[in-house]
Design a protein around this motif. Structure first.
Motif, PDB file in Angstrom:
ATOM      1  N   ILE A  71       6.746  10.527   8.132  1.00  0.00           N
ATOM      2  CA  ILE A  71       6.097  11.538   8.987  1.00  0.00           C
ATOM      3  C   ILE A  71       4.765  11.007   9.510  1.00  0.00           C
ATOM      4  CG2 ILE A  71       5.088  13.865   9.043  1.00  0.00           C
ATOM      5  CD1 ILE A  71       8.242  13.679   9.024  1.00  0.00           C
ATOM      6  N   LEU A  72       3.990  10.357   8.666  1.00  0.00           N
ATOM      7  CA  LEU A  72       2.704   9.810   9.115  1.00  0.00           C
ATOM      8  C   LEU A  72       2.918   8.740  10.183  1.00  0.00           C
ATOM      9  CD1 LEU A  72       0.776   9.721   5.723  1.00  0.00           C
ATOM     10  CD2 LEU A  72       0.475  11.337   7.618  1.00  0.00           C
ATOM     11  N   ASN A  73       3.958   7.924  10.036  1.00  0.00           N
ATOM     12  CA  ASN A  73       4.278   6.929  11.071  1.00  0.00           C
ATOM     13  C   ASN A  73       4.679   7.608  12.379  1.00  0.00           C
ATOM     14  OD1 ASN A  73       3.693   4.689   9.510  1.00  0.00           O
ATOM     15  ND2 ASN A  73       5.782   4.496   8.744  1.00  0.00           N
ATOM     16  N   LEU A  74       5.483   8.666  12.280  1.00  0.00           N
ATOM     17  CA  LEU A  74       5.885   9.407  13.485  1.00  0.00           C
ATOM     18  C   LEU A  74       4.677  10.079  14.140  1.00  0.00           C
ATOM     19  CD1 LEU A  74       9.237  10.943  12.226  1.00  0.00           C
ATOM     20  CD2 LEU A  74       8.976   9.337  14.130  1.00  0.00           C
ATOM     21  N   GLU A  75       3.775  10.608  13.333  1.00  0.00           N
ATOM     22  CA  GLU A  75       2.550  11.211  13.875  1.00  0.00           C
ATOM     23  C   GLU A  75       1.762  10.162  14.666  1.00  0.00           C
ATOM     24  OE1 GLU A  75       0.685  14.293  13.707  1.00  0.00           O
ATOM     25  OE2 GLU A  75       2.586  15.229  13.207  1.00  0.00           O
ATOM     26  N   ASN A  76       1.629   8.954  14.104  1.00  0.00           N
ATOM     27  CA  ASN A  76       0.899   7.888  14.805  1.00  0.00           C
ATOM     28  C   ASN A  76       1.596   7.505  16.106  1.00  0.00           C
ATOM     29  OD1 ASN A  76      -1.294   7.635  13.050  1.00  0.00           O
ATOM     30  ND2 ASN A  76      -0.130   6.354  11.652  1.00  0.00           N
ATOM     31  N   THR A  77       2.920   7.472  16.097  1.00  0.00           N
ATOM     32  CA  THR A  77       3.684   7.192  17.316  1.00  0.00           C
ATOM     33  C   THR A  77       3.433   8.292  18.345  1.00  0.00           C
ATOM     34  OG1 THR A  77       5.379   6.057  16.025  1.00  0.00           O
ATOM     35  CG2 THR A  77       6.007   6.785  18.229  1.00  0.00           C
TER      36      THR A  77
ATOM     37  N   ASN B  83      11.709  11.498  23.219  1.00  0.00           N
ATOM     38  CA  ASN B  83      12.469  11.133  22.026  1.00  0.00           C
ATOM     39  C   ASN B  83      11.967  11.856  20.769  1.00  0.00           C
ATOM     40  OD1 ASN B  83      14.520   9.573  20.731  1.00  0.00           O
ATOM     41  ND2 ASN B  83      12.908   8.251  19.921  1.00  0.00           N
ATOM     42  N   LEU B  84      10.669  12.116  20.692  1.00  0.00           N
ATOM     43  CA  LEU B  84      10.080  12.730  19.498  1.00  0.00           C
ATOM     44  C   LEU B  84      10.185  14.250  19.471  1.00  0.00           C
ATOM     45  CD1 LEU B  84       6.781  10.652  19.112  1.00  0.00           C
ATOM     46  CD2 LEU B  84       8.850  10.485  17.706  1.00  0.00           C
TER      47      LEU B  84
ATOM     48  N   TRP C 284       8.236  18.993  11.684  1.00  0.00           N
ATOM     49  CA  TRP C 284       9.174  17.903  11.946  1.00  0.00           C
ATOM     50  C   TRP C 284      10.449  18.196  11.165  1.00  0.00           C
ATOM     51  CZ3 TRP C 284       8.024  13.610  15.005  1.00  0.00           C
ATOM     52  CH2 TRP C 284       6.673  13.397  15.316  1.00  0.00           C
ATOM     53  N   LYS C 285      11.609  18.073  11.825  1.00  0.00           N
ATOM     54  CA  LYS C 285      12.893  18.343  11.170  1.00  0.00           C
ATOM     55  C   LYS C 285      13.833  17.163  11.368  1.00  0.00           C
ATOM     56  CE  LYS C 285      16.517  21.923  10.877  1.00  0.00           C
ATOM     57  NZ  LYS C 285      17.152  21.208   9.842  1.00  0.00           N
ATOM     58  N   LYS C 286      14.597  16.866  10.321  1.00  0.00           N
ATOM     59  CA  LYS C 286      15.551  15.743  10.378  1.00  0.00           C
ATOM     60  C   LYS C 286      16.862  16.203  11.011  1.00  0.00           C
ATOM     61  CE  LYS C 286      17.688  12.321   7.316  1.00  0.00           C
ATOM     62  NZ  LYS C 286      17.803  11.223   8.140  1.00  0.00           N
TER      63      LYS C 286
ATOM     64  N   VAL D 108       9.986  16.819  16.367  1.00  0.00           N
ATOM     65  CA  VAL D 108       9.102  17.978  16.306  1.00  0.00           C
ATOM     66  C   VAL D 108       9.879  19.183  16.844  1.00  0.00           C
ATOM     67  CG1 VAL D 108       6.960  19.035  17.115  1.00  0.00           C
ATOM     68  CG2 VAL D 108       7.040  16.566  16.695  1.00  0.00           C
ATOM     69  N   VAL D 109       9.945  20.251  16.042  1.00  0.00           N
ATOM     70  CA  VAL D 109      10.650  21.454  16.475  1.00  0.00           C
ATOM     71  C   VAL D 109       9.693  22.601  16.816  1.00  0.00           C
ATOM     72  CG1 VAL D 109      12.811  20.941  15.286  1.00  0.00           C
ATOM     73  CG2 VAL D 109      11.036  22.242  14.089  1.00  0.00           C
ATOM     74  N   GLY D 110       8.436  22.500  16.363  1.00  0.00           N
ATOM     75  CA  GLY D 110       7.496  23.558  16.671  1.00  0.00           C
ATOM     76  C   GLY D 110       6.108  23.240  16.166  1.00  0.00           C
ATOM     77  N   GLY D 111       5.178  24.083  16.574  1.00  0.00           N
ATOM     78  CA  GLY D 111       3.811  23.907  16.121  1.00  0.00           C
ATOM     79  C   GLY D 111       2.859  24.795  16.882  1.00  0.00           C
ATOM     80  N   SER D 112       1.590  24.594  16.590  1.00  0.00           N
ATOM     81  CA  SER D 112       0.550  25.396  17.210  1.00  0.00           C
ATOM     82  C   SER D 112      -0.768  24.628  17.113  1.00  0.00           C
ATOM     83  CB  SER D 112       0.433  26.734  16.485  1.00  0.00           C
ATOM     84  OG  SER D 112      -0.574  27.533  17.049  1.00  0.00           O
TER      85      SER D 112
END
Length: 121
Positions: free
Chosen positions: A7-13, A28-29, A104-106, A113-117
């Protein structure tokens, strides 16, 4: 399997894609059914988010994240963080600190990423 490191790698991407307005990586993300509440309170979709970058309405010059919490719940990750952002939106300069929560969902095709705020703090 979802791990904190993944997840931290995906956040950096994600941060790099935001800074570079890389809509291919963002596409893609972000999940097709993404819902996100932006700091103005408006709910946006994946397509609305991508359009902002495609049209050049949002330009991020600086993005400094500070992760607060990261929880893994089965095939879902919930991350909260503070981000210092500097850039311009619709040619208006901005510089502020925000608090975000992102989900983040697999899926078979990867973790998305499926949602957030995000809110100004």
């Amino acid at each position: 399997m979802i791990t904190k490191d993944k997840i931290l790698n995906l956040e950096n991407t994600l941060y790099e894609a935001i800074k570079n307005s890389n809509t291919e990586v963002l596409d893609n993300l972000l999940h097709a059914d993404l819902l996100f509440i932006i700091p103005s309170g408006e709910t946006i979709t994946k397509e609305m988010d991508l359009q902002t970058y495609r049209e050049g309405n949002l330009k991020v010059e600086e993005l400094i994240p500070k992760v607060e919490e990261l929880n893994i719940i089965d095939d879902l990750a919930v991350i909260t963080l503070q981000i210092e952002l500097k850039g311009n939106y619709n040619n208006e300069p901005f510089e502020a600190r925000y608090r975000y929560i992102r989900f983040w969902k697999k899926f078979a095709e990867g973790i998305k990423v499926v949602g957030g705020s995000g809110i100004t703090i």
